[in-house]
Structure formats: structure tokens, C-alpha cells
Design a protein around this motif. Sequence first.
Motif, PDB file in Angstrom:
ATOM      1  N   SER A   1      93.033  95.795 -28.466  1.00  0.00           N
ATOM      2  CA  SER A   1      93.764  96.649 -29.341  1.00  0.00           C
ATOM      3  C   SER A   1      93.229  96.851 -30.688  1.00  0.00           C
ATOM      4  O   SER A   1      92.279  96.221 -31.040  1.00  0.00           O
ATOM      5  CB  SER A   1      95.382  95.730 -29.390  1.00  0.00           C
ATOM      6  N   SER A   2      93.814  97.668 -31.512  1.00  0.00           N
ATOM      7  CA  SER A   2      93.291  97.888 -32.552  1.00  0.00           C
ATOM      8  C   SER A   2      93.910  97.200 -33.745  1.00  0.00           C
ATOM      9  O   SER A   2      93.606  97.535 -35.083  1.00  0.00           O
ATOM     10  CB  SER A   2      93.491  99.682 -32.931  1.00  0.00           C
ATOM     11  N   ALA A   3      94.687  96.293 -33.438  1.00  0.00           N
ATOM     12  CA  ALA A   3      95.352  95.423 -34.343  1.00  0.00           C
ATOM     13  C   ALA A   3      94.143  94.383 -35.004  1.00  0.00           C
ATOM     14  O   ALA A   3      94.677  94.260 -36.132  1.00  0.00           O
ATOM     15  CB  ALA A   3      96.233  94.151 -33.641  1.00  0.00           C
ATOM     16  N   LEU A   4      93.150  94.358 -34.707  1.00  0.00           N
ATOM     17  CA  LEU A   4      92.288  93.554 -35.206  1.00  0.00           C
ATOM     18  C   LEU A   4      91.642  94.566 -36.560  1.00  0.00           C
ATOM     19  O   LEU A   4      91.032  93.861 -37.396  1.00  0.00           O
ATOM     20  CB  LEU A   4      91.022  92.944 -34.457  1.00  0.00           C
ATOM     21  N   THR A   5      91.657  95.769 -36.504  1.00  0.00           N
ATOM     22  CA  THR A   5      90.845  96.601 -37.218  1.00  0.00           C
ATOM     23  C   THR A   5      91.642  97.370 -38.008  1.00  0.00           C
ATOM     24  O   THR A   5      91.243  97.846 -39.091  1.00  0.00           O
ATOM     25  CB  THR A   5      89.926  97.588 -36.305  1.00  0.00           C
ATOM     26  N   ASP A   6      93.018  97.225 -37.858  1.00  0.00           N
ATOM     27  CA  ASP A   6      94.035  98.066 -38.845  1.00  0.00           C
ATOM     28  C   ASP A   6      94.429  97.045 -40.092  1.00  0.00           C
ATOM     29  O   ASP A   6      94.674  96.024 -39.797  1.00  0.00           O
ATOM     30  CB  ASP A   6      95.249  98.274 -37.777  1.00  0.00           C
ATOM     31  N   LYS A   7      94.011  97.683 -41.248  1.00  0.00           N
ATOM     32  CA  LYS A   7      94.099  96.955 -42.559  1.00  0.00           C
ATOM     33  C   LYS A   7      95.548  97.047 -42.937  1.00  0.00           C
ATOM     34  O   LYS A   7      96.126  96.041 -43.849  1.00  0.00           O
ATOM     35  CB  LYS A   7      93.112  97.327 -43.587  1.00  0.00           C
ATOM     36  N   ASN A   8      96.371  97.757 -42.436  1.00  0.00           N
ATOM     37  CA  ASN A   8      97.659  98.165 -43.067  1.00  0.00           C
ATOM     38  C   ASN A   8      98.784  97.192 -42.067  1.00  0.00           C
ATOM     39  O   ASN A   8      99.916  97.147 -42.797  1.00  0.00           O
ATOM     40  CB  ASN A   8      97.786  99.570 -43.168  1.00  0.00           C
ATOM     41  N   LYS A   9      98.536  96.789 -41.033  1.00  0.00           N
ATOM     42  CA  LYS A   9      99.125  96.195 -40.165  1.00  0.00           C
ATOM     43  C   LYS A   9      99.305  94.627 -40.577  1.00  0.00           C
ATOM     44  O   LYS A   9      98.322  94.063 -40.657  1.00  0.00           O
ATOM     45  CB  LYS A   9      99.203  96.174 -38.782  1.00  0.00           C
ATOM     46  N   LYS A  10     100.467  93.833 -40.614  1.00  0.00           N
ATOM     47  CA  LYS A  10     100.671  92.412 -40.899  1.00  0.00           C
ATOM     48  C   LYS A  10     100.781  91.931 -39.760  1.00  0.00           C
ATOM     49  O   LYS A  10     101.235  92.327 -38.960  1.00  0.00           O
ATOM     50  CB  LYS A  10     101.935  92.257 -41.946  1.00  0.00           C
ATOM     51  N   PRO A  11     100.178  90.702 -39.743  1.00  0.00           N
ATOM     52  CA  PRO A  11     100.169  89.833 -38.592  1.00  0.00           C
ATOM     53  C   PRO A  11     101.611  89.550 -38.437  1.00  0.00           C
ATOM     54  O   PRO A  11     102.565  89.451 -39.160  1.00  0.00           O
ATOM     55  CB  PRO A  11      99.301  88.635 -38.830  1.00  0.00           C
ATOM     56  N   SER A  12     101.999  89.419 -37.062  1.00  0.00           N
ATOM     57  CA  SER A  12     103.617  88.881 -36.693  1.00  0.00           C
ATOM     58  C   SER A  12     103.300  87.342 -35.994  1.00  0.00           C
ATOM     59  O   SER A  12     102.127  87.095 -35.400  1.00  0.00           O
ATOM     60  CB  SER A  12     103.984  89.801 -35.581  1.00  0.00           C
ATOM     61  N   TYR A  13     104.282  86.571 -35.984  1.00  0.00           N
ATOM     62  CA  TYR A  13     104.126  85.238 -35.578  1.00  0.00           C
ATOM     63  C   TYR A  13     105.250  85.156 -34.696  1.00  0.00           C
ATOM     64  O   TYR A  13     106.352  85.726 -34.986  1.00  0.00           O
ATOM     65  CB  TYR A  13     104.294  84.218 -36.746  1.00  0.00           C
ATOM     66  N   SER A  14     105.375  84.423 -33.702  1.00  0.00           N
ATOM     67  CA  SER A  14     106.357  84.227 -32.733  1.00  0.00           C
ATOM     68  C   SER A  14     107.274  83.217 -33.085  1.00  0.00           C
ATOM     69  O   SER A  14     108.462  83.432 -32.715  1.00  0.00           O
ATOM     70  CB  SER A  14     105.690  83.654 -31.403  1.00  0.00           C
ATOM     71  N   SER A  15     107.033  82.206 -34.071  1.00  0.00           N
ATOM     72  CA  SER A  15     108.068  81.406 -34.498  1.00  0.00           C
ATOM     73  C   SER A  15     107.742  81.145 -35.958  1.00  0.00           C
ATOM     74  O   SER A  15     106.491  81.038 -36.241  1.00  0.00           O
ATOM     75  CB  SER A  15     108.354  79.963 -33.959  1.00  0.00           C
ATOM     76  N   LYS A  16     108.750  80.837 -36.799  1.00  0.00           N
ATOM     77  CA  LYS A  16     108.528  80.041 -38.136  1.00  0.00           C
ATOM     78  C   LYS A  16     108.319  78.753 -38.311  1.00  0.00           C
ATOM     79  O   LYS A  16     108.865  77.981 -37.251  1.00  0.00           O
ATOM     80  CB  LYS A  16     109.728  80.482 -39.083  1.00  0.00           C
ATOM     81  N   PRO A  17     107.350  78.336 -39.023  1.00  0.00           N
ATOM     82  CA  PRO A  17     107.129  76.919 -39.112  1.00  0.00           C
ATOM     83  C   PRO A  17     108.595  76.150 -39.867  1.00  0.00           C
ATOM     84  O   PRO A  17     109.123  76.732 -40.581  1.00  0.00           O
ATOM     85  CB  PRO A  17     106.035  76.549 -40.057  1.00  0.00           C
ATOM     86  N   VAL A  18     108.688  75.066 -39.124  1.00  0.00           N
ATOM     87  CA  VAL A  18     110.238  74.478 -39.737  1.00  0.00           C
ATOM     88  C   VAL A  18     109.798  73.046 -40.120  1.00  0.00           C
ATOM     89  O   VAL A  18     108.905  72.194 -39.619  1.00  0.00           O
ATOM     90  CB  VAL A  18     111.024  74.257 -38.383  1.00  0.00           C
ATOM     91  N   VAL A  19     110.540  73.065 -41.313  1.00  0.00           N
ATOM     92  CA  VAL A  19     110.220  71.633 -42.056  1.00  0.00           C
ATOM     93  C   VAL A  19     111.367  70.592 -41.646  1.00  0.00           C
ATOM     94  O   VAL A  19     112.511  70.918 -41.891  1.00  0.00           O
ATOM     95  CB  VAL A  19     110.135  71.868 -43.520  1.00  0.00           C
ATOM     96  N   SER A  20     110.747  69.311 -41.456  1.00  0.00           N
ATOM     97  CA  SER A  20     111.934  68.610 -41.018  1.00  0.00           C
ATOM     98  C   SER A  20     112.622  67.855 -42.201  1.00  0.00           C
ATOM     99  O   SER A  20     112.250  67.760 -43.200  1.00  0.00           O
ATOM    100  CB  SER A  20     111.217  67.228 -40.257  1.00  0.00           C
ATOM    101  N   LYS A  21     114.155  67.665 -42.126  1.00  0.00           N
ATOM    102  CA  LYS A  21     114.885  67.471 -43.050  1.00  0.00           C
ATOM    103  C   LYS A  21     114.974  65.862 -43.254  1.00  0.00           C
ATOM    104  O   LYS A  21     115.858  65.490 -44.024  1.00  0.00           O
ATOM    105  CB  LYS A  21     115.978  68.065 -42.956  1.00  0.00           C
ATOM    106  N   LYS A  22     114.259  65.151 -42.400  1.00  0.00           N
ATOM    107  CA  LYS A  22     114.452  63.657 -42.380  1.00  0.00           C
ATOM    108  C   LYS A  22     113.664  63.223 -43.633  1.00  0.00           C
ATOM    109  O   LYS A  22     112.449  63.459 -43.998  1.00  0.00           O
ATOM    110  CB  LYS A  22     113.637  63.271 -41.349  1.00  0.00           C
ATOM    111  N   THR A  23     114.304  62.672 -44.621  1.00  0.00           N
ATOM    112  CA  THR A  23     113.561  61.971 -45.731  1.00  0.00           C
ATOM    113  C   THR A  23     113.689  60.746 -45.524  1.00  0.00           C
ATOM    114  O   THR A  23     114.579  59.757 -45.112  1.00  0.00           O
ATOM    115  CB  THR A  23     114.419  62.133 -47.056  1.00  0.00           C
TER     116      THR A  23
END
Length: 173
Positions: A105-127
Motif C-alpha cells: 500500500s501507499s500508506a508508507l509513502t503518503d506524508k499527509n495520512k496519519k497513522p491509525s491504531y487499533s486500540s488506545k493505550p489505557v492507564v491503570s487507575k490502581k494507585t
Amino acid sequence: MNRMSPKTRRYLTLAVTAFVSIGAVALVIMNRVGVEARQAAENESSTPVSSEEVVSVPPIIVASQESKSGSASAFVPSSGASAAAPLTTISKPTSAPPEPTPPASSALTDKNKKPSYSSKPVVSKKTTSSKPTGGKPGQVYDPVFGWVTVGGDNQETVVSGDWGEGPEVGIMD
């Protein structure tokens, strides 16, 4: 009292210095001759020791000769004998690994396209509390000293100057 002239004093100093130097050299020579005489006497009185020892050295086998002959052996400590087995096995890969292929795909060479991630990183709320529980009433937890009593019979001493009651040492700029 009769005073010596500077010339006489100079000659007398040179004579004493020469006498002491000659005496020191004579003592060194006598000491060296005595040590050599003692060593010669010890060598004559001691029994002669043969310095000839028979040493047998097995033939040296180079690694390239071992791999050609195939007769390499390993030492077995439990039995004290050598086992006829190859020490190392050298094997070359039969084929080269496939080269990695990038995505088509041309995703590697397209400078205008932002990368997409399948899931957001989650911070644990346990302190976790770094302050341990416990201690007696009137105590405060110090991470270095542990539980410390606050108030009570604590004493404070005020010392004048950087070095206590005595004078300062050196230049304190």
C-alpha cells in the motif's frame, strides 16, 4: 680560642666528606664480597640436583585436521577415558531466508495520512500508597528513617559558624 680560616675550614670539610664516602664504599664492597662468599659456600655444600626432566608432549592437532579426519574425542570425567564423538557439529543452512517485503500500500509513502491504531493505550487507575500503615500515635513516617516520633523530648542545638565552636580552617569564600 684559636679561629680557623675559611680556607682551612673548607679543606677540613672536604677531607671529612672524602673519608666518610670512602668508608661507605668500602662497607658496600665488603658486604657484597661476603654475600658472594656465603652463596658459593652454600652451593658447594648442597647436593647437586639434576635439572634434566623428561617431558613428553602429545602431538598437536589443529582444528582443521580434526574436522577432516573425524577422529576427535572428548574426555569423560566420570570414567577418566576419552569418548570418540565429535566435539562440535558445524552445519550450514541449506537455503537463505526470504527477504522481508514491505506492504504494497501507499500508506508508507503518503506524508499527509496519519497513522491509525487499533486500540488506545489505557492507564491503570490502581494507585499504591508508598506510606506504610501502622506506627504509634504521635509518629510520622519518614522514607529514610521510618517511623519518627514528633515532639517529645527532642533537643535542638545551635552552633555558631560553619565548623562549630572552633575557628574556621582555610579560606571560606
